[in-house]
Design a protein around this motif. Structure first.
Motif, PDB file in Angstrom:
ATOM      1  N   VAL A  37       0.639  -0.769  -0.415  1.00  0.00           N
ATOM      2  CA  VAL A  37      -0.383   0.385  -0.274  1.00  0.00           C
ATOM      3  C   VAL A  37       0.618   1.196  -0.170  1.00  0.00           C
ATOM      4  N   ALA A  38       1.789   1.001   0.128  1.00  0.00           N
ATOM      5  CA  ALA A  38       2.691   2.436   0.233  1.00  0.00           C
ATOM      6  C   ALA A  38       3.985   2.059  -0.176  1.00  0.00           C
ATOM      7  N   SER A  39       5.210   2.447  -0.353  1.00  0.00           N
ATOM      8  CA  SER A  39       6.225   2.566  -1.195  1.00  0.00           C
ATOM      9  C   SER A  39       7.838   1.613  -0.487  1.00  0.00           C
ATOM     10  N   ASP A  40       9.051   1.236  -0.625  1.00  0.00           N
ATOM     11  CA  ASP A  40       9.453   0.241  -0.025  1.00  0.00           C
ATOM     12  C   ASP A  40      10.243   1.108   1.142  1.00  0.00           C
ATOM     13  N   VAL A  41      10.401   2.290   1.484  1.00  0.00           N
ATOM     14  CA  VAL A  41      10.965   2.869   1.877  1.00  0.00           C
ATOM     15  C   VAL A  41       9.903   3.254   3.539  1.00  0.00           C
ATOM     16  N   VAL A  42       8.989   3.033   3.545  1.00  0.00           N
ATOM     17  CA  VAL A  42       7.663   3.439   4.305  1.00  0.00           C
ATOM     18  C   VAL A  42       6.899   2.445   5.473  1.00  0.00           C
ATOM     19  N   MET A 100      17.573  14.493  -0.864  1.00  0.00           N
ATOM     20  CA  MET A 100      16.514  14.842  -1.169  1.00  0.00           C
ATOM     21  C   MET A 100      16.663  15.963  -2.608  1.00  0.00           C
ATOM     22  N   LEU A 101      17.568  16.925  -2.042  1.00  0.00           N
ATOM     23  CA  LEU A 101      17.095  17.851  -3.153  1.00  0.00           C
ATOM     24  C   LEU A 101      17.375  17.660  -4.548  1.00  0.00           C
ATOM     25  N   GLN A 102      18.722  16.847  -4.568  1.00  0.00           N
ATOM     26  CA  GLN A 102      19.225  16.570  -5.378  1.00  0.00           C
ATOM     27  C   GLN A 102      18.638  15.880  -6.964  1.00  0.00           C
ATOM     28  N   GLY A 103      18.999  16.854  -7.981  1.00  0.00           N
ATOM     29  CA  GLY A 103      17.896  16.458  -9.435  1.00  0.00           C
ATOM     30  C   GLY A 103      16.440  17.292  -8.767  1.00  0.00           C
ATOM     31  N   VAL A 104      16.154  18.123  -8.052  1.00  0.00           N
ATOM     32  CA  VAL A 104      14.907  18.761  -7.693  1.00  0.00           C
ATOM     33  C   VAL A 104      15.097  19.726  -8.765  1.00  0.00           C
ATOM     34  N   GLU A 105      14.864  20.559  -9.929  1.00  0.00           N
ATOM     35  CA  GLU A 105      15.104  21.964 -10.731  1.00  0.00           C
ATOM     36  C   GLU A 105      13.589  22.418  -9.959  1.00  0.00           C
ATOM     37  N   ASN A 106      12.440  21.669  -9.801  1.00  0.00           N
ATOM     38  CA  ASN A 106      11.623  23.463  -8.989  1.00  0.00           C
ATOM     39  C   ASN A 106      10.587  22.019  -8.517  1.00  0.00           C
ATOM     40  N   GLY A 107      10.685  22.835  -6.949  1.00  0.00           N
ATOM     41  CA  GLY A 107       9.654  21.933  -6.504  1.00  0.00           C
ATOM     42  C   GLY A 107       9.358  22.991  -5.376  1.00  0.00           C
ATOM     43  N   VAL A 110      12.993   9.089   2.675  1.00  0.00           N
ATOM     44  CA  VAL A 110      12.694   9.029   3.665  1.00  0.00           C
ATOM     45  C   VAL A 110      14.375   9.468   4.552  1.00  0.00           C
ATOM     46  N   GLY A 111      13.756  10.825   5.235  1.00  0.00           N
ATOM     47  CA  GLY A 111      15.242  10.967   6.288  1.00  0.00           C
ATOM     48  C   GLY A 111      15.023  10.040   7.904  1.00  0.00           C
ATOM     49  N   ASN A 112      15.798  10.476   8.614  1.00  0.00           N
ATOM     50  CA  ASN A 112      15.884  10.529   9.823  1.00  0.00           C
ATOM     51  C   ASN A 112      16.039  10.857  10.770  1.00  0.00           C
ATOM     52  N   GLY A 160      13.947   6.510   8.502  1.00  0.00           N
ATOM     53  CA  GLY A 160      14.475   5.837   6.646  1.00  0.00           C
ATOM     54  C   GLY A 160      15.750   6.802   7.279  1.00  0.00           C
ATOM     55  N   ASN A 161      16.841   6.816   5.674  1.00  0.00           N
ATOM     56  CA  ASN A 161      18.287   6.692   6.074  1.00  0.00           C
ATOM     57  C   ASN A 161      18.589   8.501   5.438  1.00  0.00           C
ATOM     58  N   SER A 162      17.469   8.454   4.718  1.00  0.00           N
ATOM     59  CA  SER A 162      18.047   9.750   3.807  1.00  0.00           C
ATOM     60  C   SER A 162      18.100  11.070   4.234  1.00  0.00           C
TER      61      SER A 162
END
Length: 459
Positions: free
Chosen positions: A270-275, A359-366, A422-424, A352-354
């Protein structure tokens, strides 16, 4: 709180017409509540409440009655009146009440009732001064202070006799920043299952300044853009989205009736693997914690989702009957005036461990949502919208200028599957949760999370 013999008599009377289960919930509650505007106490309420609720089951049928007239004759009559809703003959049920030894995980150091009201108001004044003096743009500050002490006794025809003492303290700070053209609000509302020691352990001035900083930041911000884009939601009260859009759908209150999008999906993805997520009423001194639930069952750490797989629901006794499952210690109610049902306690996504840099890497517009505000959800579908109290544009992998007026729009189950990091830095936020059994204190929580894309409502 009542003699054992009287409670046994009440239970026996409740079962006279064929009920197969009877329960009494006895409550004594007291507390203080103060409201301050611009350094002046506008409202002060001190109160005590005492009453009993009587509940009877026959199969999946339930009847509930309550009274605050604690005269023994009235209590027996109340049980008799409630039992008349049951049609049948007395079953062979022998009541043998055995008191449970309950571990106290929520130690109280300074009972609120032992503290002078002047000392409680002094905490409010300290908060007010810190918030008001943060910046000249702060035009108004509102402070709410509350404490409560609740003693409960639950006994039932299965032999349960359990007691619990619950003490909670909270302060709410709301700052309003304004200029000639605009007005914006920031708030912080920390709380815990603690006595007055809570206000000695936290830095109320820091929370107050943070409320004012949020308001000031929004005052100078441009309106958020609209569209679909990646979103990073910070920890603590950011967990309100999981609580509202997903947590309510995991309560047996809706699952047992097939009104939840998660009904019948145990063991499914029901959710992604990291949840991974839990509801844990055993956390010492947390806002939503208690030693037992409101049916006398010890609270537990209930695993809800593990690596994206649905592992469990939050279940009360009546809905457990409907589902053919045992209670998970999740029955809660606002007071003796409400029958209990399955509710959340401290519900949160696990670490998690991110890192934020990941998380910011690769986000051009968010959008980076530092603090979440209020919102609404349809529990039967999981569709939600939540405002962002403090938000920023993410541009080319960097958090840039603040924006205001941003709203997150989405669907709970779909959003769970779009969480890719998911962060820590797990942290909890405090709130009041409303449902069919009234308004109850509940923690929301999560580490920082990144969602691949969400619809942003803005301009």
């Amino acid at each position: 709180m009542l003699a054992k013999s009287l409670i046994e008599d009440i239970l026996n009377e409740a079962l006279l017409t064929g009920g197969d289960f009877a329960e009494v919930f006895i409550e004594s509650k007291s507390g203080d509540s103060f409201y301050m505007v611009d350094g002046k106490v506008e409202q002060a309420i001190s109160g005590k409440d005492y009453g009993i609720g009587i509940r009877i089951f026959k199969g999946l049928f339930s009847v509930y009655a309550y009274t605050n007239d604690m005269n023994p004759t009235n209590l027996i009559k109340t049980a008799q009146k409630a039992s008349k809703a049951i049609k049948g003959t007395r079953e062979d049920i022998v009541i043998n009440l055995i008191k449970k030894e309950v571990e106290d995980r929520n130690k109280i150091i300074i009972a609120p009732a032992s503290v002078l009201k002047e000392d409680k108001i002094a905490v409010m004044r300290e908060s007010y001064e810190a918030a008001k003096n943060f910046d000249e743009c702060i035009s108004q500050v509102r402070i709410n202070y509350s404490d409560s002490s609740q003693n409960v006794l639950i006994a039932n025809s299965e032999g349960v006799w359990a007691e619990d003492k619950r003490t909670r303290s909270r302060i709410g700070i709301e700052s309003i920043a304004s200029d000639m053209n605009d007005m914006q609000t920031g708030s912080y509302r920390p709380g815990a299952s603690k006595g007055f020691e809570f206000f000695k352990e936290i830095d109320v001035k820091e929370y107050a300044r943070e409320a004012s900083r949020i308001a000031k930041t929004a005052l100078g911000a441009k309106y958020a853009p609209s569209g679909k884009m990646p979103v990073i939601i910070e920890n603590e009260f950011g967990g309100v989205i999981f609580h509202e859009a997903c947590g309510h759908g995991l309560e047996a209150t809706s699952v047992a009736k097939g009104l939840s999008v998660f009904a019948g999906k145990l063991g499914e993805k029901v959710a992604s693997d990291v949840v991974s997520a839990v509801d844990d009423g055993t956390l010492s001194n947390e806002w939503g914690s208690s030693n037992i639930d409101d049916e006398g069952t010890p609270t537990k750490r209930n695993l809800l989702i593990e690596n994206g797989i649905l592992k469990g629901y939050m279940i009360d006794k009546l809905n457990g009957r409907r589902m053919g499952m045992e209670s998970t210690g999740s029955a809660r109610r606002e007071s003796y005036k409400y029958a209990p049902t399955s509710r959340m306690t401290n519900t949160f996504i696990l670490n998690g461990n991110s890192s934020l840099e990941d998380m910011l890497q690769g986000v051009e517009n968010g959008i980076y949502a530092k603090y979440m505000g209020g919102g609404s959800v349809n529990p039967s579908t999981g569709d939600f919208n939540f405002s962002i109290m403090e938000g920023y544009i993410i541009r080319d992998g960097k958090i840039e200028e603040p924006v205001r007026g941003a709203t997150l729009i989405g669907n709970g189950p779909e959003t769970l599957k779009k969480i890719d990091m998911v962060g820590n830095n797990l942290a909890h936020g405090q709130g009041m949760c409303g449902s069919v059994s009234g308004s109850i204190p509940a923690n929301v929580g999560q580490p920082r999370v990144k969602i691949q894309n969400m619809v942003i409502g803005g301009r």
